[in-house]
Scaffold this motif. Structure first.
Motif, PDB file in Angstrom:
ATOM      1  N   THR A  44      15.196  11.243  43.149  1.00 20.00           N
ATOM      2  CA  THR A  44      15.535  10.618  41.885  1.00 20.00           C
ATOM      3  C   THR A  44      15.287  11.562  40.722  1.00 20.00           C
ATOM      4  O   THR A  44      15.459  11.199  39.577  1.00 20.00           O
ATOM      5  N   VAL A  45      14.834  12.783  41.023  1.00 21.52           N
ATOM      6  CA  VAL A  45      14.630  13.783  39.983  1.00 21.52           C
ATOM      7  C   VAL A  45      15.820  14.717  39.985  1.00 21.52           C
ATOM      8  O   VAL A  45      16.242  15.200  41.023  1.00 21.52           O
ATOM      9  N   CYS A  59      10.918   9.410  43.008  1.00 27.13           N
ATOM     10  CA  CYS A  59      10.263   8.828  41.840  1.00 27.13           C
ATOM     11  C   CYS A  59       9.457   7.604  42.258  1.00 27.13           C
ATOM     12  O   CYS A  59       9.935   6.762  43.011  1.00 27.13           O
ATOM     13  N   ASN A  60       8.228   7.490  41.773  1.00 30.55           N
ATOM     14  CA  ASN A  60       7.371   6.337  42.059  1.00 30.55           C
ATOM     15  C   ASN A  60       6.974   5.665  40.748  1.00 30.55           C
ATOM     16  O   ASN A  60       6.036   6.098  40.089  1.00 30.55           O
ATOM     17  N   PRO A  61       7.679   4.599  40.339  1.00 33.02           N
ATOM     18  CA  PRO A  61       7.373   3.964  39.057  1.00 33.02           C
ATOM     19  C   PRO A  61       6.016   3.271  39.023  1.00 33.02           C
ATOM     20  O   PRO A  61       5.529   2.912  37.943  1.00 33.02           O
ATOM     21  N   CYS A 143      13.354  13.114  33.380  1.00 31.54           N
ATOM     22  CA  CYS A 143      13.459  11.736  33.847  1.00 31.54           C
ATOM     23  C   CYS A 143      13.911  10.817  32.717  1.00 31.54           C
ATOM     24  O   CYS A 143      14.579   9.819  32.962  1.00 31.54           O
ATOM     25  N   TYR A 179       8.102   6.991  30.457  1.00 29.78           N
ATOM     26  CA  TYR A 179       8.118   7.972  31.543  1.00 29.78           C
ATOM     27  C   TYR A 179       6.726   8.566  31.682  1.00 29.78           C
ATOM     28  O   TYR A 179       5.906   8.515  30.756  1.00 29.78           O
ATOM     29  N   CYS A 188       7.887  13.556  37.838  1.00 31.65           N
ATOM     30  CA  CYS A 188       8.043  12.621  36.728  1.00 31.65           C
ATOM     31  C   CYS A 188       8.813  11.404  37.193  1.00 31.65           C
ATOM     32  O   CYS A 188       9.489  11.423  38.225  1.00 31.65           O
ATOM     33  N   CYS A 189       8.711  10.330  36.413  1.00 25.46           N
ATOM     34  CA  CYS A 189       9.406   9.096  36.768  1.00 25.46           C
ATOM     35  C   CYS A 189       9.429   8.184  35.546  1.00 25.46           C
ATOM     36  O   CYS A 189       8.617   8.343  34.625  1.00 25.46           O
ATOM     37  N   THR A 190      10.345   7.238  35.534  1.00 29.43           N
ATOM     38  CA  THR A 190      10.382   6.227  34.486  1.00 29.43           C
ATOM     39  C   THR A 190       9.779   4.930  35.018  1.00 29.43           C
ATOM     40  O   THR A 190       9.755   4.687  36.225  1.00 29.43           O
TER      41      THR A 190
END
Length: 205
Positions: A44-45, A59-61, A143, A179, A188-190
């Motif tokens: 997801t990056v 990505c791990n929200p 992100c 983020y 990074c992640c949202t």
């Protein structure tokens, strides 16, 4: 002589059968190679993140616990205080999460930047370090490329870190996008958190 002739015929039969099997095997492999390759893991990056040295992992929200600790009126201004905690600190492997480097939040469309009068970070929620907040994109990650208010302060182990935003208007608590940026393995992640905004288009109260 009869035995030799039978052996010779058996040898010819074996060679023909082997060649036929090899041809069929080659046809099967070639057919598989013509199929599109589907990656086992979809990142997801973006590739831009990888070029900047960030993780290409998923990505791990829910990597960090982000809580709105308080929202209080102090000397005519509203002080919003959040905490961020890493519930599973480590090097980013086997389900662990690296220390937070920094994070940024989006404000609701109804929020006037003129109402933002201060911001600060704290390692204990008691002693604060103030900074001048700005609302702009963070080029250290990809992100979230839209403007955000960045808190350039991270976490250490499983200890909470605290973040304060001071507003001169009474905004409401809404689900807002944000983020995080961490180490090379976690990336990074949202995520969504209890942020600043207005409900159903209402302005500040």
């Amino acid at each position: 002589m009869k035995t030799i002739r039978l052996s010779y015929l058996a040898l010819i039969t074996l060679l023909v059968t082997t060649a036929s099997c090899q041809k069929d095997a080659h046809r099967d492999v070639a057919g598989k190679n013509d199929q599109p390759v589907t990656p086992a893991v979809t990142s997801t990056v973006s590739s831009a993140s990888t070029e900047r040295g960030q993780s290409s992992g998923a990505c791990n929200p829910n990597a960090y616990t982000v809580l709105l600790e308080s929202r209080t009126l102090v000397n005519g201004a509203w002080e919003w205080v959040w905490s961020v905690q890493n519930p599973n600190p480590g090097n980013g492997s086997n389900g662990t999460v690296q220390n937070l480097s920094h994070w940024g939040m989006q404000l609701g469309a109804c929020v006037s930047w003129a109402s933002v009068v201060g911001a600060a970070n704290s390692a204990d929620g008691v002693t604060w370090t103030s900074f001048t907040p700005v609302y702009q994109s963070d080029p250290s990650q990809s992100c979230m490329t839209t403007p955000t208010l960045k808190f350039d302060f991270g976490t250490s182990g499983s200890s909470k870190s605290y973040y304060k935003l001071v507003l001169n208007a009474d905004y409401q608590v809404v689900a807002a996008p944000a983020y995080y940026k961490s180490g090379a393995n976690t990336g990074c992640c949202t995520f969504s958190f209890a942020g600043v905004g207005c409900i159903e288009g209402d302005g500040p109260r």
